[in-house]
Design a protein around this motif. Structure first.
Motif, PDB file in Angstrom:
ATOM      1  N   GLY A   1       0.818  -1.205   0.000  1.00  0.00           N
ATOM      2  CA  GLY A   1       0.000   0.000   0.000  1.00  0.00           C
ATOM      3  C   GLY A   1       0.850   1.251   0.000  1.00  0.00           C
ATOM      4  N   CYS A   2       0.305   2.312  -0.574  1.00  0.00           N
ATOM      5  CA  CYS A   2       0.973   3.612  -0.588  1.00  0.00           C
ATOM      6  C   CYS A   2      -0.072   4.682  -0.293  1.00  0.00           C
ATOM      7  CB  CYS A   2       1.617   3.861  -1.952  1.00  0.00           C
ATOM      8  SG  CYS A   2       2.391   5.484  -2.135  1.00  0.00           S
ATOM      9  N   HIS A   3       0.262   5.594   0.601  1.00  0.00           N
ATOM     10  CA  HIS A   3      -0.674   6.638   1.012  1.00  0.00           C
ATOM     11  C   HIS A   3       0.076   7.967   1.071  1.00  0.00           C
ATOM     12  CE1 HIS A   3      -3.228   3.242   2.022  1.00  0.00           C
ATOM     13  NE2 HIS A   3      -2.180   2.732   2.639  1.00  0.00           N
TER      14      HIS A   3
ATOM     15  N   ILE B   1      -0.130   9.587  -6.877  1.00  0.00           N
ATOM     16  CA  ILE B   1      -0.575   8.220  -6.590  1.00  0.00           C
ATOM     17  C   ILE B   1      -0.848   7.451  -7.876  1.00  0.00           C
ATOM     18  CG2 ILE B   1      -3.087   8.507  -6.419  1.00  0.00           C
ATOM     19  CD1 ILE B   1      -0.791   6.644  -3.921  1.00  0.00           C
ATOM     20  N   GLN B   2      -1.231   8.160  -8.947  1.00  0.00           N
ATOM     21  CA  GLN B   2      -1.453   7.476 -10.223  1.00  0.00           C
ATOM     22  C   GLN B   2      -0.181   6.781 -10.689  1.00  0.00           C
ATOM     23  OE1 GLN B   2      -4.349   7.301 -13.007  1.00  0.00           O
ATOM     24  NE2 GLN B   2      -2.945   5.631 -12.587  1.00  0.00           N
ATOM     25  N   LEU B   3       0.958   7.453 -10.564  1.00  0.00           N
ATOM     26  CA  LEU B   3       2.220   6.872 -11.013  1.00  0.00           C
ATOM     27  C   LEU B   3       2.706   5.790 -10.050  1.00  0.00           C
ATOM     28  CD1 LEU B   3       3.969  10.122 -12.291  1.00  0.00           C
ATOM     29  CD2 LEU B   3       2.656   8.437 -13.572  1.00  0.00           C
ATOM     30  N   ALA B   4       2.547   6.019  -8.748  1.00  0.00           N
ATOM     31  CA  ALA B   4       2.928   4.992  -7.784  1.00  0.00           C
ATOM     32  C   ALA B   4       2.106   3.728  -7.982  1.00  0.00           C
ATOM     33  CB  ALA B   4       2.754   5.515  -6.362  1.00  0.00           C
ATOM     34  N   ALA B   5       0.843   3.895  -8.384  1.00  0.00           N
ATOM     35  CA  ALA B   5      -0.051   2.753  -8.569  1.00  0.00           C
ATOM     36  C   ALA B   5       0.444   1.818  -9.663  1.00  0.00           C
ATOM     37  CB  ALA B   5      -1.462   3.235  -8.889  1.00  0.00           C
ATOM     38  N   ILE B   6       1.087   2.357 -10.680  1.00  0.00           N
ATOM     39  CA  ILE B   6       1.604   1.505 -11.759  1.00  0.00           C
ATOM     40  C   ILE B   6       2.651   0.542 -11.206  1.00  0.00           C
ATOM     41  CG2 ILE B   6       2.842   1.480 -13.960  1.00  0.00           C
ATOM     42  CD1 ILE B   6       1.659   4.293 -14.474  1.00  0.00           C
ATOM     43  N   ALA B   7       3.585   1.083 -10.436  1.00  0.00           N
ATOM     44  CA  ALA B   7       4.638   0.243  -9.872  1.00  0.00           C
ATOM     45  C   ALA B   7       4.066  -0.808  -8.927  1.00  0.00           C
ATOM     46  CB  ALA B   7       5.662   1.116  -9.149  1.00  0.00           C
ATOM     47  N   ILE B   8       3.130  -0.387  -8.084  1.00  0.00           N
ATOM     48  CA  ILE B   8       2.568  -1.310  -7.100  1.00  0.00           C
ATOM     49  C   ILE B   8       1.726  -2.374  -7.788  1.00  0.00           C
ATOM     50  CG2 ILE B   8       0.983  -1.446  -5.129  1.00  0.00           C
ATOM     51  CD1 ILE B   8       2.074   1.352  -4.329  1.00  0.00           C
ATOM     52  N   LYS B   9       0.993  -1.989  -8.841  1.00  0.00           N
ATOM     53  CA  LYS B   9       0.216  -2.954  -9.609  1.00  0.00           C
ATOM     54  C   LYS B   9       1.126  -3.993 -10.270  1.00  0.00           C
ATOM     55  CE  LYS B   9      -3.794  -4.202 -11.489  1.00  0.00           C
ATOM     56  NZ  LYS B   9      -4.942  -4.684 -10.688  1.00  0.00           N
TER      57      LYS B   9
ATOM     58  N   THR C   1       8.737  -4.206  -5.293  1.00  0.00           N
ATOM     59  CA  THR C   1       9.172  -4.414  -3.918  1.00  0.00           C
ATOM     60  C   THR C   1       9.731  -3.109  -3.355  1.00  0.00           C
ATOM     61  OG1 THR C   1      11.425  -5.014  -4.554  1.00  0.00           O
ATOM     62  CG2 THR C   1       9.777  -6.806  -4.465  1.00  0.00           C
ATOM     63  N   LYS C   2       9.944  -3.113  -2.062  1.00  0.00           N
ATOM     64  CA  LYS C   2      10.551  -1.933  -1.439  1.00  0.00           C
ATOM     65  C   LYS C   2      11.938  -1.695  -2.020  1.00  0.00           C
ATOM     66  CE  LYS C   2      10.933   1.464   1.518  1.00  0.00           C
ATOM     67  NZ  LYS C   2      12.287   1.953   1.203  1.00  0.00           N
ATOM     68  N   GLU C   3      12.633  -2.771  -2.345  1.00  0.00           N
ATOM     69  CA  GLU C   3      13.969  -2.628  -2.921  1.00  0.00           C
ATOM     70  C   GLU C   3      13.912  -2.027  -4.330  1.00  0.00           C
ATOM     71  OE1 GLU C   3      14.229  -4.375   0.634  1.00  0.00           O
ATOM     72  OE2 GLU C   3      12.987  -5.223  -0.993  1.00  0.00           O
ATOM     73  N   ASP C   4      12.836  -2.291  -5.077  1.00  0.00           N
ATOM     74  CA  ASP C   4      12.653  -1.629  -6.372  1.00  0.00           C
ATOM     75  C   ASP C   4      12.511  -0.121  -6.180  1.00  0.00           C
ATOM     76  OD1 ASP C   4      12.691  -3.971  -7.951  1.00  0.00           O
ATOM     77  OD2 ASP C   4      10.567  -4.350  -7.530  1.00  0.00           O
ATOM     78  N   PHE C   5      11.754   0.270  -5.159  1.00  0.00           N
ATOM     79  CA  PHE C   5      11.638   1.700  -4.847  1.00  0.00           C
ATOM     80  C   PHE C   5      13.009   2.253  -4.471  1.00  0.00           C
ATOM     81  CE2 PHE C   5       7.238   1.034  -5.127  1.00  0.00           C
ATOM     82  CZ  PHE C   5       6.526   2.203  -4.909  1.00  0.00           C
ATOM     83  N   ASP C   6      13.755   1.502  -3.638  1.00  0.00           N
ATOM     84  CA  ASP C   6      15.059   1.970  -3.165  1.00  0.00           C
ATOM     85  C   ASP C   6      16.058   2.141  -4.303  1.00  0.00           C
ATOM     86  OD1 ASP C   6      14.050   1.892  -0.614  1.00  0.00           O
ATOM     87  OD2 ASP C   6      14.977  -0.028  -0.087  1.00  0.00           O
ATOM     88  N   ARG C   7      15.967   1.270  -5.326  1.00  0.00           N
ATOM     89  CA  ARG C   7      16.906   1.340  -6.455  1.00  0.00           C
ATOM     90  C   ARG C   7      16.595   2.502  -7.401  1.00  0.00           C
ATOM     91  NH1 ARG C   7      16.699  -4.384  -6.104  1.00  0.00           N
ATOM     92  NH2 ARG C   7      14.894  -4.468  -7.493  1.00  0.00           N
ATOM     93  N   THR C   8      15.421   3.090  -7.248  1.00  0.00           N
ATOM     94  CA  THR C   8      15.019   4.186  -8.128  1.00  0.00           C
ATOM     95  C   THR C   8      15.663   5.488  -7.664  1.00  0.00           C
ATOM     96  OG1 THR C   8      12.904   3.081  -8.516  1.00  0.00           O
ATOM     97  CG2 THR C   8      13.054   5.418  -9.087  1.00  0.00           C
ATOM     98  N   VAL C   9      16.385   6.132  -8.548  1.00  0.00           N
ATOM     99  CA  VAL C   9      17.055   7.390  -8.208  1.00  0.00           C
ATOM    100  C   VAL C   9      16.008   8.490  -8.023  1.00  0.00           C
ATOM    101  CG1 VAL C   9      18.704   9.142  -8.996  1.00  0.00           C
ATOM    102  CG2 VAL C   9      19.137   6.718  -9.448  1.00  0.00           C
ATOM    103  N   ALA C  10      16.153   9.258  -6.984  1.00  0.00           N
ATOM    104  CA  ALA C  10      15.191  10.311  -6.663  1.00  0.00           C
ATOM    105  C   ALA C  10      15.238  11.443  -7.679  1.00  0.00           C
ATOM    106  CB  ALA C  10      15.481  10.861  -5.271  1.00  0.00           C
ATOM    107  N   VAL C  11      14.089  12.050  -7.893  1.00  0.00           N
ATOM    108  CA  VAL C  11      14.007  13.289  -8.686  1.00  0.00           C
ATOM    109  C   VAL C  11      14.019  14.443  -7.689  1.00  0.00           C
ATOM    110  CG1 VAL C  11      12.640  14.641 -10.312  1.00  0.00           C
ATOM    111  CG2 VAL C  11      12.677  12.128 -10.488  1.00  0.00           C
TER     112      VAL C  11
END
Length: 452
Positions: free
Chosen positions: A400-402, A412-420, A424-434
């Motif tokens: 879940g993401c809130h 949330i629309q963009l986060a929903a694609i990844a979660i769908k 994993t949390k590690e996928d989020f962690d590997r993503t370089v921040a904007v």
């Protein structure tokens, strides 16, 4: 048996229009649609679209305050409801015409009339016509629910807001769901003195507890008079307004009282029960995974089924119905991991499980942060943003993401694609921040704040 049509759709909202258009243009069906009010339904005529335009309008006053903090010499005049209302009406007229045109281009025959079921294959129109169809689709949506009580004739609903001749100076909004909270924020932003009462312990039931608490705090901080754990005890007309006494003993007179206490499916008087269609406790049409009712020739999509009352979901259900019935590809609409946004100020975006629901299912880690965003911090506003991820300890999937922040609906629309996709949390962690953005916090939270 020979039928007048392959499909007859009752209801010209998002679900009904999509089903009719696809069945005619892609399924090769002979299709008719009956709509008794205006084409476009709740979303286009008295819901999502006009509401979002009001959200935009309500944000300009605080934006001008921020502009002064950034060095701009600007002064806000008064909000002219009549100017906005005229433009709003024109835009809804444009959208309604577009819906009608697209149906006609697809070859759908439109009846501007109320349709009632006579039997499993027959409808009777208020214009007097009697028509038959191999398949009938119920897509009549829902309507605001106002509890029957003394004084209920004095209140308005969300349907009435868009048709007010002038904005009230003060309003009491009764309810704690997203409609109540959104209109509290909208009207407050337009200069109305807003009081909101909800009998529950916290607004936005069904959303993540921490997120809904954050929204409530921000609403109060921005000047809305929010009371939970209280309800209306008495209503009376007084001096051109409405006198209200609440269960906590408060008494006040408001120019308007708006009830946003839930919605009910629009099934009254449609002849559904007589035709053999099974209805639920609140009148919702009971359907299976393929939107088929207890009568094989009759289907239903959208809010009238009370499954997941969101416009994009109704559209997906309609498309799945056409795939199943007219294209020979049995398709279940996917109701899993559907994102949603509450257009309060600040907005709440949500997808997946709440912390409370996830904790009941399996061991989880909770990643959460709250901070003052750069833009509003510089302007001197005390607003705080909240970002939260619910993560499975076993699979590391983000459950879940809130998000509570300005533009949370967009994020949330963009986060929903990844979660769908099962990120994993590690996928989020590997993503370089904007950087610098608010959303970068979603990929920089490294340590859980708690486990559950």
């Amino acid at each position: 048996m020979t039928f007048d049509y392959d499909l007859f759709v009752i209801g010209g909202g998002s679900g009904g229009v999509r089903a009719a258009r696809l069945a005619a243009s892609e399924g090769g069906a002979r299709v008719a649609l009956a709509e008794e009010y205006r084409m476009g339904g709740t979303c286009v005529i008295r819901g999502c679209v006009p509401k979002k335009l009001m959200v935009f309008a309500s944000a300009y006053a605080p934006a001008m305050v921020d502009a002064r903090a950034y060095g701009w010499d600007v002064t806000a005049g008064g909000f002219d409801w009549s100017v906005f209302r005229a433009k709003l009406d024109a835009e809804l007229d444009r959208l309604e015409a577009a819906y009608t045109t697209n149906l006609q281009k697809a070859g759908v025959q439109i009846f501007n009339a109320r349709a009632v079921l006579e039997d499993a294959h027959t409808v009777t129109l208020s214009s007097g016509e009697r028509l038959t169809a191999k398949h009938i689709l119920i897509a009549t949506g829902g309507r605001p629910f106002v509890p029957e009580r003394d004084g209920s004739d004095l209140v308005i609903t969300s349907n009435d807001i868009f048709k007010l001749d002038e904005l009230p100076r003060s309003i009491l909004i009764v309810g704690g769901g997203y409609i109540a909270c959104e209109f509290a924020c909208i009207l407050h932003g337009l200069g109305v003195q807003v009081t909101q009462m909800y009998r529950g312990a916290q607004i936005l039931r069904g959303f993540d507890e921490e997120a809904r608490g954050h929204v409530a705090e921000e609403m109060r901080a921005r000047g809305m008079n929010l009371h939970v754990g209280t309800d209306v005890l008495d209503l009376r007309a007084q001096n051109g307004g409405v006198w209200v006494k609440s269960t906590d003993g408060r008494e006040a007179v408001y120019d308007k009282v708006m009830y946003a206490t839930g919605r009910r499916p629009n099934t009254d008087g449609l002849g559904l029960a007589a035709a053999g269609v099974t209805l639920g406790r609140w009148g919702q049409v009971q359907v299976d995974d393929y939107s088929q009712t207890s009568v094989p020739s009759i289907f239903a999509v959208g809010d009238v089924t009370d499954r997941m009352n969101l416009t994009p979901v109704a559209i997906r259900e309609a498309a799945a119905f056409v795939e199943t019935v007219f294209k020979g590809t049995p398709t279940r609409p996917d109701h899993d991991l559907v994102a949603s946004a509450v257009f309060t100020q600040p907005e709440l975006g949500s997808v997946g499980m709440t912390e409370e629901a996830a904790r009941e299912r399996e061991p989880i880690d909770v990643y959460c942060t709250s901070f003052r965003a750069m833009q509003t911090l510089f302007a001197g506003r005390p607003d705080r943003v909240m970002m939260k991820l619910i993560v499975s300890q076993a699979t590391r999937k983000v459950l879940g993401c809130h998000i509570v922040a300005d533009h949370a609906g967009e994020m949330i629309q963009l986060a929903a694609i990844a979660i769908k996709m099962g990120a994993t949390k590690e996928d989020f962690d590997r993503t370089v921040a904007v950087h610098p953005t608010m959303a970068e916090e979603l990929v920089t939270m490294k340590t859980p704040v708690r486990a559950g």
